[in-house]
Design an enzyme around this catalytic site. Structure first.
Site, PDB file in Angstrom:
ATOM      1  N   GLY A  17       2.464  -2.386   4.756  1.00 15.25           N
ATOM      2  CA  GLY A  17       1.982  -3.550   5.491  1.00 15.25           C
ATOM      3  C   GLY A  17       1.082  -4.471   4.700  1.00 15.25           C
ATOM      4  O   GLY A  17       0.456  -5.361   5.250  1.00 15.25           O
ATOM      5  N   LYS A  53       4.153  -6.481   0.478  1.00 14.74           N
ATOM      6  CA  LYS A  53       5.050  -6.351  -0.674  1.00 14.74           C
ATOM      7  C   LYS A  53       6.390  -7.018  -0.395  1.00 14.74           C
ATOM      8  O   LYS A  53       6.887  -7.800  -1.207  1.00 14.74           O
ATOM      9  CB  LYS A  53       5.261  -4.864  -1.008  1.00 14.74           C
ATOM     10  CG  LYS A  53       3.973  -4.160  -1.360  1.00 14.74           C
ATOM     11  CD  LYS A  53       4.202  -2.709  -1.688  1.00 14.74           C
ATOM     12  CE  LYS A  53       4.657  -1.880  -0.509  1.00 14.74           C
ATOM     13  NZ  LYS A  53       3.651  -1.718   0.551  1.00 14.74           N
ATOM     14  N   GLU A  99     -19.308  11.210  23.020  1.00 13.52           N
ATOM     15  CA  GLU A  99     -19.390   9.990  22.208  1.00 13.52           C
ATOM     16  C   GLU A  99     -20.833   9.704  21.797  1.00 13.52           C
ATOM     17  O   GLU A  99     -21.090   9.275  20.671  1.00 13.52           O
ATOM     18  CB  GLU A  99     -18.802   8.791  22.958  1.00 13.52           C
ATOM     19  CG  GLU A  99     -17.331   8.935  23.342  1.00 13.52           C
ATOM     20  CD  GLU A  99     -16.428   9.265  22.173  1.00 13.52           C
ATOM     21  OE1 GLU A  99     -16.767   8.909  21.021  1.00 13.52           O
ATOM     22  OE2 GLU A  99     -15.389   9.910  22.399  1.00 13.52           O
TER      23      GLU A  99
HETATM   24  P1  ADP Z   1       5.099  -3.983   3.087  1.00 13.01           P
HETATM   25  O1  ADP Z   1       4.023  -4.027   2.060  1.00 13.01           O
HETATM   26  O2  ADP Z   1       5.060  -2.713   3.863  1.00 13.01           O
HETATM   27  O3  ADP Z   1       6.421  -4.357   2.568  1.00 13.01           O
HETATM   28  P2  ADP Z   1       5.388  -6.419   4.539  1.00 13.01           P
HETATM   29  O4  ADP Z   1       5.489  -7.312   3.391  1.00 13.01           O
HETATM   30  O5  ADP Z   1       6.655  -6.068   5.230  1.00 13.01           O
HETATM   31  O6  ADP Z   1       4.645  -5.086   4.142  1.00 13.01           O
HETATM   32  O7  ADP Z   1       4.359  -7.032   5.570  1.00 13.01           O
HETATM   33  C1  ADP Z   1       4.577  -7.013   6.929  1.00 13.01           C
HETATM   34  C2  ADP Z   1       4.017  -8.249   7.585  1.00 13.01           C
HETATM   35  O8  ADP Z   1       2.608  -8.319   7.435  1.00 13.01           O
HETATM   36  C3  ADP Z   1       4.516  -9.520   6.982  1.00 13.01           C
HETATM   37  O9  ADP Z   1       5.709  -9.920   7.573  1.00 13.01           O
HETATM   38  C4  ADP Z   1       3.400 -10.511   7.247  1.00 13.01           C
HETATM   39  O10 ADP Z   1       3.532 -11.069   8.524  1.00 13.01           O
HETATM   40  C5  ADP Z   1       2.177  -9.643   7.257  1.00 13.01           C
HETATM   41  N1  ADP Z   1       1.456  -9.720   5.971  1.00 13.01           N
HETATM   42  C6  ADP Z   1       1.220  -8.700   5.129  1.00 13.01           C
HETATM   43  N2  ADP Z   1       0.513  -9.100   4.063  1.00 13.01           N
HETATM   44  C7  ADP Z   1       0.310 -10.413   4.210  1.00 13.01           C
HETATM   45  C8  ADP Z   1      -0.340 -11.411   3.413  1.00 13.01           C
HETATM   46  N3  ADP Z   1      -0.935 -11.124   2.257  1.00 13.01           N
HETATM   47  N4  ADP Z   1      -0.358 -12.679   3.873  1.00 13.01           N
HETATM   48  C9  ADP Z   1       0.232 -12.978   5.043  1.00 13.01           C
HETATM   49  N5  ADP Z   1       0.857 -12.098   5.819  1.00 13.01           N
HETATM   50  C10 ADP Z   1       0.902 -10.818   5.433  1.00 13.01           C
END
Ligand code: ADP
Length: 655
Positions: free
Chosen positions: A240, A243, A461
């Site tokens: 997330g 990448k 808590e």
């Molecule tokens: P992974 O690293 O698991 O491949 P993703 O690239 O699929 O992660 O990221 C998932 C979603 O999180 C993206 O579609 C985007 O909406 C959001 N996201 C993650 N990093 C960023 C970033 N640096 N800027 C903007 N959105 C981001």
């Protein structure tokens, strides 16, 4: 598709419709030659026939296949009024005379007897002739004879079409295409909307991938000094963090063909398919070079190859990996194909894959820090209708440890929450609710909790809050709640320090705070409950990690049983002796018990404050840092400055 496919299209193509046309043509020809269905003979009935016979109108009766009678009238009879309509119609000139009537008579013997009787009684002269004939249904026989051929040809056409990949899309679903790569191709014709603008933060990583795009566009700039263009770059980082997003942006901006697929696309239940798909992928890419190949989740195939010959089950994956290795180092530098790959488990990848010449570069994409979170918020807040005075700084401070995907999720949730309440714009409270919801799960307002249970949760808590307040290294508290959410009945939230290395005393303090909940139940009620399950799980894992991974236990010593190659995951044998196993178990249990005792002692000493806090909690359900300060006074240990400031922000906003 590929260029040579396009040129194929120009040639007149064999089409299955030719076959249908052929069949119809044969049908017509046979019909014309047979001619039978173009003549219409008038039907009649046996009784009418008998009356014609009595009148002496019949010249000849032809009995066909012992079933049907064809009736020929005499010349004179044809002129009669009643027979006017019986003249046979035909489109074609025929040599022989055509019958005037036909009918089916049922039993032949009876028919002959009846006719003979009439002929005798009427004394007809000349007697009508009777002829017997056998007619074959040429057309029907022909069709039946043809049927197997039609079927065979049909099946053949079906197979040919499948083999030639006809139908364009969905190549993977077809059995003859199984060895074809399933990569999706993005090029000038496909519109990719993602650009580097959509990727917030990640400056270093962005620069690196931008450079890769540049390599492909102006290779001379780099090769003129004798340098070689890198063959691959590996994007490594937790899930997330963007990448895939980064790769998508490359696809959008590179303006070179971009093949995108996931590591699992190579996997199929047939042996040899993976390797053949890799070959096909690189072949296609080379044909279109300069090109970029992006393999998401490369750990599906790139996992380190096993060393023992026993496990044959991974052969297929290893073949695929081997093929990938040869393809990556198999082509010359001037082919201009760059492989991008993403994984969140770089530690388990095969070393051969990571060596220079294959994935020359590793680009680390880490969890965003406060500043990057702010930028990511800005990207994802763009499409939202938010309230004017929304403080993005505050939001980014409230979300430590959140990945880009989490932040995207927070923004979306906030919009949904606001919409549910019929608001016109998304405001700060919606974002806070969204954060709560994402961290803790759905709020369950109507969960049935007995007052006793509620009290236990409140003390539990409050125990966490009290212990973490008193310990130097425990993470500072943000808020404590006893509103049930998801599967938990209550929660205490902290702002963890973003540490790069962790010292044993910090770990121990955290464990002590985690055990504070159960300790409070023990101190106040002298009873413990199942409510501490997740605390215990966390603490046990941490203690085990201290002993077996980080080598932080004195008795076990500076040893680690961690295997970064990921191969021990399949192992059934422990890398240590039974005696050591006992020692490890003892150490883990000692560490935990010691921290538990420490928490109990702390709480015994502060029982009155703990009770006070729990009462406030029972009353308000949610309390913040300042409620604690009122009871305990200023916290003794100054947390590091950044975090202290963050907490102040929280406090300000909540008042
Ligand atoms: P992974 O690293 O698991 O491949 P993703 O690239 O699929 O992660 O990221 C998932 C979603 O999180 C993206 O579609 C985007 O909406 C959001 N996201 C993650 N990093 C960023 C970033 N640096 N800027 C903007 N959105 C981001």
């Amino acid at each position: 598709m590929t260029d040579n496919k396009k040129s194929n299209n120009k040639k007149p193509k064999f089409s299955p419709y030719w076959i249908y046309a052929g069949i119809i043509a044969i049908f017509l020809v046979v019909n014309i030659l047979g001619g039978s269905s173009f003549n219409e003979t008038n039907p009649t009935t046996p009784s009418q026939f008998m009356s014609y016979l009595r009148d002496g109108d019949i010249e000849k009766v032809e009995i066909v296949n012992r079933r049907e009678a064809k009736v020929y009238l005499t010349k004179e009879a044809e002129q009669k009024d009643i027979h006017k309509k019986s003249k046979p119609t035909t489109f074609l000139p025929t040599a022989s005379q055509l019958p005037n009537y036909k009918f089916e008579f049922g039993d032949l013997q009876n028919f002959e007897d009846d006719m003979a009787q009439i002929v005798n009684s009427e004394n007809l002269d000349p007697k009508p002739k009777i002829e017997y004939k056998t007619e074959q249904n040429l057309w029907g026989d022909f069709l039946i004879g043809l049927l197997p051929f039609i079927l065979l040809i049909g099946v053949w056409i079906f197979i040919m079409r499948r083999m030639s990949g006809g139908g364009g899309g969905g190549a993977g679903g077809q059995i003859f295409n199984i060895g074809k790569s399933k990569a999706k191709l993005f090029d000038q014709n496909t519109e990719v909307k993602t650009s580097f603008k959509d990727v917030a933060g990640l400056e270093g990583a962005k620069e690196e991938v931008q450079e890769i795009v540049d390599f492909l566009k102006n290779p001379e700039k780099y090769t003129s000094l004798g340098g070689k263009i890198p063959k691959g770059a590996l994007l490594v980082g937790p899930p997330g963090t963007g990448k895939t997003l980064l790769a998508k942006a490359v696809a959008g901006e590179a303006k070179v063909p971009f093949f995108s697929l996931s590591g699992s696309d190579f996997v199929e239940m047939f042996v040899g398919v993976g390797a053949s798909r890799v070959r096909d992928l690189f072949k296609q890419a080379k044909e279109k070079s300069p090109a970029i190949i992006f393999i998401d989740e490369i750990d599906a195939i790139g996992r380190a190859r096993g060393k023992n010959a026993m496990s044959g089950s991974n052969d297929e994956r290893e073949n695929t990996l081997n093929q990938l290795l040869t393809e990556m180092d198999g082509f010359g530098t001037n082919t201009n194909v760059i492989v991008l790959a993403a994984t969140n488990r770089a530690d388990i990848l095969d070393k051969a894959l990571m060596r220079a010449g294959r994935f020359d570069r590793q680009i680390f994409v880490d969890l965003p820090d406060v500043r990057e979170r702010k930028e990511i918020f800005e990207v994802h807040l763009r499409p939202l209708k938010k309230s004017k005075n929304l403080d993005i700084d505050f939001l980014s401070k409230q979300t430590p440890g959140f990945s880009g995907a989490d932040i995207a999720n927070v923004c979306n949730e906030a919009a949904l929450i606001a919409a549910r309440q019929g608001k016109k714009e998304v405001d700060k409270q919606d974002f806070l609710d969204a954060v709560d919801r994402i961290v803790g799960g759905l709020e369950k307002k109507n969960k049935i909790i007995t007052p006793d249970e509620k009290k236990a949760v409140a003390y539990h808590e409050a125990g966490h809050a009290t212990v973490s307040w008193m310990l130097e290294h425990a993470a500072p508290l943000v808020k404590v709640t006893i509103v049930p959410r998801g599967r938990s009945l209550g929660a205490a939230w902290y702002l963890p320090e973003e540490r790069l290395i962790v010292r044993p005393e910090q770990m121990l303090d955290e464990m002590c705070a985690a055990l504070g909940g159960r300790a409070a139940e023990k101190v106040i009620f002298n009873k413990i409950s199942t409510g501490a399950l997740s605390d215990l799980e966390k603490v046990t894992k941490q203690a085990r990690a201290m002993v077996t991974i980080y080598g932080l236990s004195n008795k076990v010593g500076n040893l680690t049983y961690y295997d970064s190659s990921g191969q021990s995951e399949y192992g059934f044998t422990k890398p240590y002796s039974e005696k050591t196993a006992e020692l490890i178990d003892k150490e883990i249990s000692d560490i935990i018990e010691e921290q538990y005792q420490r928490a109990v002692n702390l709480l015994e000493a502060n029982k009155d404050k703990l009770t006070q806090l729990a009462e406030v909690l029972l009353e308000k359900e949610v309390i913040f840092k300042d409620n604690l300060e009122k009871i305990f006074g200023e916290r003794l240990f100054k947390t590091n400055e950044v975090i202290a400031k963050q907490i102040d922000v929280v406090k300000d906003e909540e008042e």
